[in-house]
Design a protein around this motif. Sequence first.
Motif, PDB file in Angstrom:
ATOM      1  N   TYR A  31       0.834  -1.199   0.000  1.00 32.69           N
ATOM      2  CA  TYR A  31       0.000   0.000   0.000  1.00 32.69           C
ATOM      3  C   TYR A  31       0.868   1.249   0.000  1.00 32.69           C
ATOM      4  O   TYR A  31       1.782   1.384   0.828  1.00 32.69           O
ATOM      5  CB  TYR A  31      -0.894  -0.006   1.246  1.00 32.69           C
ATOM      6  CG  TYR A  31      -1.881   1.123   1.319  1.00 32.69           C
ATOM      7  CD1 TYR A  31      -1.567   2.302   2.003  1.00 32.69           C
ATOM      8  CD2 TYR A  31      -3.135   1.026   0.737  1.00 32.69           C
ATOM      9  CE1 TYR A  31      -2.467   3.349   2.072  1.00 32.69           C
ATOM     10  CE2 TYR A  31      -4.041   2.065   0.809  1.00 32.69           C
ATOM     11  CZ  TYR A  31      -3.703   3.224   1.476  1.00 32.69           C
ATOM     12  OH  TYR A  31      -4.594   4.255   1.549  1.00 32.69           O
ATOM     13  N   TYR A  35      -0.164  12.383  -0.073  1.00 30.99           N
ATOM     14  CA  TYR A  35      -0.926  13.396   0.634  1.00 30.99           C
ATOM     15  C   TYR A  35      -0.341  14.763   0.312  1.00 30.99           C
ATOM     16  O   TYR A  35       0.836  14.899   0.000  1.00 30.99           O
ATOM     17  CB  TYR A  35      -0.830  13.204   2.154  1.00 30.99           C
ATOM     18  CG  TYR A  35      -1.439  11.930   2.685  1.00 30.99           C
ATOM     19  CD1 TYR A  35      -0.729  10.736   2.675  1.00 30.99           C
ATOM     20  CD2 TYR A  35      -2.725  11.926   3.221  1.00 30.99           C
ATOM     21  CE1 TYR A  35      -1.293   9.571   3.188  1.00 30.99           C
ATOM     22  CE2 TYR A  35      -3.284  10.771   3.731  1.00 30.99           C
ATOM     23  CZ  TYR A  35      -2.554   9.600   3.710  1.00 30.99           C
ATOM     24  OH  TYR A  35      -3.116   8.450   4.208  1.00 30.99           O
ATOM     25  N   LEU A  45      -5.582  13.280   1.420  1.00 34.33           N
ATOM     26  CA  LEU A  45      -5.197  12.178   0.553  1.00 34.33           C
ATOM     27  C   LEU A  45      -5.459  12.530  -0.911  1.00 34.33           C
ATOM     28  O   LEU A  45      -6.567  12.910  -1.278  1.00 34.33           O
ATOM     29  CB  LEU A  45      -5.989  10.925   0.942  1.00 34.33           C
ATOM     30  CG  LEU A  45      -5.695   9.642   0.188  1.00 34.33           C
ATOM     31  CD1 LEU A  45      -4.262   9.186   0.446  1.00 34.33           C
ATOM     32  CD2 LEU A  45      -6.682   8.552   0.601  1.00 34.33           C
ATOM     33  N   TYR A  48      -3.991   6.844  -3.967  1.00 29.16           N
ATOM     34  CA  TYR A  48      -3.374   5.737  -3.276  1.00 29.16           C
ATOM     35  C   TYR A  48      -3.350   4.496  -4.162  1.00 29.16           C
ATOM     36  O   TYR A  48      -4.018   4.443  -5.206  1.00 29.16           O
ATOM     37  CB  TYR A  48      -4.081   5.434  -1.944  1.00 29.16           C
ATOM     38  CG  TYR A  48      -5.507   4.958  -2.065  1.00 29.16           C
ATOM     39  CD1 TYR A  48      -6.553   5.860  -2.238  1.00 29.16           C
ATOM     40  CD2 TYR A  48      -5.823   3.600  -1.988  1.00 29.16           C
ATOM     41  CE1 TYR A  48      -7.858   5.427  -2.336  1.00 29.16           C
ATOM     42  CE2 TYR A  48      -7.126   3.161  -2.089  1.00 29.16           C
ATOM     43  CZ  TYR A  48      -8.141   4.081  -2.257  1.00 29.16           C
ATOM     44  OH  TYR A  48      -9.438   3.653  -2.362  1.00 29.16           O
ATOM     45  N   GLN A  57      -8.424   7.078  -6.438  1.00 28.81           N
ATOM     46  CA  GLN A  57      -8.421   8.482  -6.048  1.00 28.81           C
ATOM     47  C   GLN A  57      -8.711   8.649  -4.568  1.00 28.81           C
ATOM     48  O   GLN A  57      -9.476   7.882  -3.984  1.00 28.81           O
ATOM     49  CB  GLN A  57      -9.470   9.234  -6.863  1.00 28.81           C
ATOM     50  CG  GLN A  57      -9.185   9.270  -8.356  1.00 28.81           C
ATOM     51  CD  GLN A  57     -10.245  10.029  -9.122  1.00 28.81           C
ATOM     52  OE1 GLN A  57     -11.296  10.364  -8.590  1.00 28.81           O
ATOM     53  NE2 GLN A  57      -9.972  10.304 -10.384  1.00 28.81           N
ATOM     54  N   GLU A  59      -9.160  12.133  -1.593  1.00 25.92           N
ATOM     55  CA  GLU A  59     -10.037  13.285  -1.411  1.00 25.92           C
ATOM     56  C   GLU A  59      -9.840  14.377  -2.457  1.00 25.92           C
ATOM     57  O   GLU A  59     -10.796  15.045  -2.860  1.00 25.92           O
ATOM     58  CB  GLU A  59      -9.772  13.944  -0.049  1.00 25.92           C
ATOM     59  CG  GLU A  59      -9.947  13.084   1.170  1.00 25.92           C
ATOM     60  CD  GLU A  59      -9.445  13.833   2.398  1.00 25.92           C
ATOM     61  OE1 GLU A  59      -8.329  13.539   2.859  1.00 25.92           O
ATOM     62  OE2 GLU A  59     -10.160  14.730   2.871  1.00 25.92           O
ATOM     63  N   LEU A  97      -3.763  -2.635   3.995  1.00 27.93           N
ATOM     64  CA  LEU A  97      -4.752  -1.565   4.064  1.00 27.93           C
ATOM     65  C   LEU A  97      -4.896  -0.974   5.457  1.00 27.93           C
ATOM     66  O   LEU A  97      -5.038   0.218   5.614  1.00 27.93           O
ATOM     67  CB  LEU A  97      -6.104  -2.099   3.598  1.00 27.93           C
ATOM     68  CG  LEU A  97      -6.275  -2.295   2.102  1.00 27.93           C
ATOM     69  CD1 LEU A  97      -7.627  -2.920   1.809  1.00 27.93           C
ATOM     70  CD2 LEU A  97      -6.136  -0.983   1.372  1.00 27.93           C
TER      71      LEU A  97
END
Lengths: 112, 110
Positions: A31, A35, A45, A48, A57, A59, A97
């Motif tokens: 992962y 940011y 964020l 990711y 995607q 935020e 995660l």
Amino acid sequence: NAGVTQTPKFQVLKTGQSMTLQCAQDMNHEYMSWYRQDPGMGLRLIHYSVGAGITDQGEVPNGYNVSRSTTEDFPLRLLSAAPSQTSVYFCASSRGLAETQYFGPGTRLLVL
Amino acid sequence: DAKTTQPNSMESNEEEPVHLPCNHSTISGTDYIHWYRQLPSQGPEYVIHGLTSNVNNRMASLAIAEDRKSSTLILHRATLRDAAVYYCILMAVTGGKLIFGQGTELSVKP
């Protein structure tokens, strides 16, 4: 282990220029994430990835592209820089995660 | 994503304990409570996390209310190097997106 490394440390761009922020990790983490942090704010964020070949995607994804061709690298591309993208950018990685995330030292970007 | 509420800032004296509160009244049963901190000009670093029971590690302790609607990060003896912004974050066990709020800026006086 170097952990999470980011280059460059600092960059100045003119509006409309493109560039790629590099992020690499040597912990074999699946992962990875990007940011941005604006002055006096928490981190938001951008994008990711849960593994090589898979991205999603966060935020605030607009204006940024990512790809994940290897487990180790997760570059962030600005196609046409805007002053609103002036910020500090942090890359992070984790085993999975819901695992502890390890952050890089950040890239300070100034767009004029 | 469930939200957290933290005080904007707190002060502590060096060598004294610090209790940093966090409210998360909409927490779900599968949300872990994570704490990260960010020292000046650095990236965030992991401090501690828990689900239901209180947790201790070399950096801090995490006390979780019985109803899980609030938690407290405890630094047992604050040092000047503990001055940082502390973030309380809920992370779903199925999804690792960290959603950062404003955090609490802790200042430590000598």
